[in-house]
Design a protein around this motif. Sequence first.
Motif, PDB file in Angstrom:
ATOM      1  N   LEU A   1    -102.369  12.030  46.893  1.00 24.17           N
ATOM      2  CA  LEU A   1    -101.103  12.667  47.263  1.00 24.17           C
ATOM      3  C   LEU A   1    -100.368  13.269  46.076  1.00 24.17           C
ATOM      4  O   LEU A   1     -99.556  14.171  46.248  1.00 24.17           O
ATOM      5  N   THR A   2    -100.655  12.769  44.885  1.00 18.77           N
ATOM      6  CA  THR A   2     -99.878  13.189  43.723  1.00 18.77           C
ATOM      7  C   THR A   2    -100.632  14.058  42.728  1.00 18.77           C
ATOM      8  O   THR A   2    -100.052  14.493  41.734  1.00 18.77           O
TER       9      THR A   2
ATOM     10  N   THR B   1     -88.401   5.791  47.401  1.00 21.68           N
ATOM     11  CA  THR B   1     -89.600   6.491  46.943  1.00 21.68           C
ATOM     12  C   THR B   1     -89.597   6.671  45.445  1.00 21.68           C
ATOM     13  O   THR B   1     -90.381   7.435  44.910  1.00 21.68           O
TER      14      THR B   1
ATOM     15  N   TRP C   1    -100.126  17.295  47.671  1.00 25.03           N
ATOM     16  CA  TRP C   1     -99.761  17.297  46.243  1.00 25.03           C
ATOM     17  C   TRP C   1     -99.232  18.651  45.782  1.00 25.03           C
ATOM     18  O   TRP C   1     -98.470  18.728  44.824  1.00 25.03           O
TER      19      TRP C   1
ATOM     20  N   VAL D   1     -94.455  15.213  48.918  1.00 25.36           N
ATOM     21  CA  VAL D   1     -95.190  14.041  48.425  1.00 25.36           C
ATOM     22  C   VAL D   1     -94.430  12.768  48.781  1.00 25.36           C
ATOM     23  O   VAL D   1     -95.019  11.787  49.243  1.00 25.36           O
ATOM     24  N   LYS D   2     -93.126  12.783  48.595  1.00 25.84           N
ATOM     25  CA  LYS D   2     -92.325  11.598  48.903  1.00 25.84           C
ATOM     26  C   LYS D   2     -92.358  11.283  50.392  1.00 25.84           C
ATOM     27  O   LYS D   2     -92.368  10.120  50.786  1.00 25.84           O
TER      28      LYS D   2
ATOM     29  N   TRP E   1     -96.886   4.441  52.549  1.00 25.74           N
ATOM     30  CA  TRP E   1     -97.843   3.833  51.618  1.00 25.74           C
ATOM     31  C   TRP E   1     -97.132   2.990  50.572  1.00 25.74           C
ATOM     32  O   TRP E   1     -97.589   1.901  50.211  1.00 25.74           O
ATOM     33  N   GLN E   2     -95.989   3.472  50.079  1.00 33.79           N
ATOM     34  CA  GLN E   2     -95.199   2.681  49.132  1.00 33.79           C
ATOM     35  C   GLN E   2     -94.698   1.406  49.805  1.00 33.79           C
ATOM     36  O   GLN E   2     -94.691   0.332  49.189  1.00 33.79           O
TER      37      GLN E   2
ATOM     38  N   SER F   1     -95.840   9.747  51.083  1.00 30.56           N
ATOM     39  CA  SER F   1     -96.117   8.470  50.419  1.00 30.56           C
ATOM     40  C   SER F   1     -95.176   7.339  50.834  1.00 30.56           C
ATOM     41  O   SER F   1     -95.399   6.189  50.461  1.00 30.56           O
TER      42      SER F   1
ATOM     43  N   SER G   1     -98.313  10.419  58.257  1.00 33.09           N
ATOM     44  CA  SER G   1     -98.863   9.587  57.195  1.00 33.09           C
ATOM     45  C   SER G   1     -98.747   8.110  57.556  1.00 33.09           C
ATOM     46  O   SER G   1     -99.694   7.338  57.359  1.00 33.09           O
TER      47      SER G   1
ATOM     48  N   HIS H   1    -102.536   7.321  46.959  1.00 29.85           N
ATOM     49  CA  HIS H   1    -101.440   7.723  46.070  1.00 29.85           C
ATOM     50  C   HIS H   1    -101.920   8.769  45.071  1.00 29.85           C
ATOM     51  O   HIS H   1    -101.248   9.775  44.836  1.00 29.85           O
TER      52      HIS H   1
END
Length: 166
Positions: free
Chosen positions: A107-108, A164, A130, A136-137, A143-144, A140, A80, A104
Amino acid sequence: MTAGAGIASVSAGIAGLYQEMIIDHGRRPRNFRTIDRATCSIEAVNPLCGDQLTLAIQLTDGVITDVAFTGSGCTISQASASMMTMAVKGLAEEEALTLFARVHTMLTSESEGEAALAEVGKLAVLSGVWEYPTRVKCASLAWQALRNALEGDDRADGSRVVGTEK
């Protein structure tokens, strides 16, 4: 062969291709390096599984001219991050934040169709994440970190560490 069986084999073929792409990026991440004199650098940690990365971004006139990461983690986390760096290089900050929001959401939550996946391009390979809440964490994390770096989400002590939880 029935029409339904043909669709199922095409879907299985695409899923296999997606899995190969994630494994490839996980094993050979792109932009896995440091950037001298990065405009911003942020550390991200997933305390649940130990994934960690440092994201470095070079901004020039509001455009991401270079982005790279270092760190360690599972295949999903590394893939990712690798795909994220490729996707945002050359984007204006606002475009990157818009892409963050789309990814996001992807992914969720369950995809809202082909149009939603088309908006994220090759990043759609992560769309099945997802279904696995613990992954997911992982997917992501980078991205976070990107969002927090671009939004200047600093801590009171001046350090920039992203978990996260956001």
